[in-house]
Design an enzyme around this catalytic site. Structure first.
Site, mmCIF file in Angstrom:
data_model
loop_
_atom_site.group_PDB
_atom_site.id
_atom_site.type_symbol
_atom_site.label_atom_id
_atom_site.label_comp_id
_atom_site.label_asym_id
_atom_site.label_seq_id
_atom_site.Cartn_x
_atom_site.Cartn_y
_atom_site.Cartn_z
ATOM 1 N N ASP A 222 0.971 -1.375 -0.425
ATOM 2 C CA ASP A 222 0.245 0.233 0.146
ATOM 3 C C ASP A 222 1.047 1.496 0.186
ATOM 4 O O ASP A 222 1.111 1.018 1.130
ATOM 5 C CB ASP A 222 -1.305 0.146 1.713
ATOM 6 C CG ASP A 222 -2.330 0.773 1.340
ATOM 7 O OD1 ASP A 222 -1.717 2.049 -0.038
ATOM 8 O OD2 ASP A 222 -3.076 1.484 1.939
ATOM 9 N N HIS A 227 0.271 8.074 3.617
ATOM 10 C CA HIS A 227 1.089 7.359 4.710
ATOM 11 C C HIS A 227 2.162 7.832 5.048
ATOM 12 O O HIS A 227 3.163 6.962 6.235
ATOM 13 C CB HIS A 227 0.926 5.984 4.329
ATOM 14 C CG HIS A 227 -0.037 5.733 4.845
ATOM 15 N ND1 HIS A 227 -1.640 6.179 5.532
ATOM 16 C CD2 HIS A 227 -1.928 5.203 3.424
ATOM 17 C CE1 HIS A 227 -2.970 5.416 4.931
ATOM 18 N NE2 HIS A 227 -2.940 5.021 3.797
ATOM 19 N N ILE A 242 -0.652 9.448 8.033
ATOM 20 C CA ILE A 242 -1.298 8.404 9.119
ATOM 21 C C ILE A 242 -1.128 7.430 9.201
ATOM 22 O O ILE A 242 -0.528 6.797 7.747
ATOM 23 C CB ILE A 242 -2.209 8.899 9.030
ATOM 24 C CG1 ILE A 242 -3.565 8.982 7.784
ATOM 25 C CG2 ILE A 242 -3.212 10.374 9.444
ATOM 26 C CD1 ILE A 242 -4.695 8.946 7.339
ATOM 27 N N GLY A 245 -4.904 2.199 7.798
ATOM 28 C CA GLY A 245 -6.520 1.418 8.638
ATOM 29 C C GLY A 245 -5.796 -0.417 8.382
ATOM 30 O O GLY A 245 -6.520 -0.171 9.638
#
Length: 323
Positions: A222, A227, A242, A245
């Site tokens: 990912d 991120h 961040i 998830g």
């Protein structure tokens, strides 16, 4: 409802996704490396490099022929099935406004040690929510040689600003599965059966490990710059990059395996997670768990902000004798 969106549901519904192979090295090098790298990315052995419950994810100890696989590794197959994202005719949206809302995983067979996994992707749902659209993508992963179904991922995305595409006053809604059988999670008000805190005594070394989690997890496939790139994160409204998830989900399921399954990942049958709030790398995650038969209800909180960031359930095959 006015059709003010760039979404044409008929075109989206009729789109056929290509089948995407995921090759496993016949000498096990790729699967072992990818599975171990994934396990490290979701915090395995971060506090203790020789953790009795987690060393098996990164090293084949005690005559173990192969490393064991963290169940949420199945989500990597859903990423591999859409290497260029879910671009399709009739679906126009701003990728900067995309949010990963939910992830559902069913596990049917142990992951093979070699060969080819074939990912078959289909539209699981499309819903007009007014200001946003909800897109659900289903990925079924088969062992190509035997045709056995290994796992299924259903990924839910919120496309902010992409709603309003319904042709009539009734909001458009399509699902390829019986939505009345989807369990809504209600967090009990009682004390949790168990709770697990990652990095309970954060030393400088532990803080560095946790802070680098997003950069390590992205190596599992990912590569969304949200991120890793500070500028992209700021454009999206965050003070800094961040955590993924799915990485948070991996942390929570790892905690459940440790506390409820007594370290046995093969007890996990299915996983459901709803992403409620972002996590910043470096924050402490507390996973709280409640047992309801063979279902573990859970929620993950960020200790520093005292906010719930993830909730859901994990269904298991059986309880261990020590629970």
């Amino acid at each position: 409802m006015a059709d003010s969106s760039g979404i044409d549901p008929e075109l989206v519904h009729t789109h056929k996704f290509p089948e995407v192979p995921f090759f496993l090295d016949p000498f096990m090098l790729i699967l072992m490396r990818d599975a171990a790298l994934y396990a490290l990315g979701v915090g395995a052995c971060a506090r203790d490099a020789v953790d009795d419950d987690e060393l098996k994810y990164v090293y084949h100890e005690n005559g173990q022929k192969f490393v064991q696989v963290v169940p949420t590794f199945a989500a990597v197959f859903s990423l591999a099935s859409l290497p260029n994202g879910f671009h399709m005719p009739g679906l126009e949206y701003d990728p900067r406004l995309l949010l990963h809302g939910q992830q559902y995983i069913e596990l049917y067979q142990p992951f093979p040690s070699s060969g080819c996994i074939l990912n078959k992707v289909s539209l699981a749902g499309l819903h007009d929510k007014g200001k946003a659209a909800v897109l659900e993508i289903e990925t079924k992963s088969y062992q190509k040689e035997s045709g056995e179904l290994l796992c299924m991922n259903r990924t839910t995305f919120f496309l902010r600003g992409a709603g309003g595409f319904s042709k009539s006053s009734q909001p458009y809604s399509y699902s390829n599965y019986p939505t009345n059988k989807v369990s809504a999670v209600k967090i009990p008000k009682t004390q949790p059966f168990a709770a697990f805190e990652d990095c309970t005594q954060p030393s400088q070394a532990c803080s560095i490990i946790i802070a680098g989690t997003a950069l390590l997890y992205r190596l599992s496939g990912d590569y969304n710059p949200l991120h890793s790139d500070p500028m992209v994160a700021k454009i999206a409204g965050f003070s800094r990059p961040i955590l993924h998830g799915l990485c948070t989900l991996g942390f929570a399921v790892r905690a459940i395996i440790k506390c409820i399954c007594r370290g046995d990942p093969n007890l996990v049958k299915s996983i459901s997670g709803r992403f409620l709030l972002h996590v910043y790398p470096g924050e402490t995650l507390i996973t709280e768990m409640w047992l309801e038969g063979l279902r573990v209800i859970y929620q993950a909180k960020v200790k520093e902000r005292n906010q719930t960031v993830l909730s859901g359930y994990v269904d298991i095959h059986r309880l261990t004798s020590s629970v």
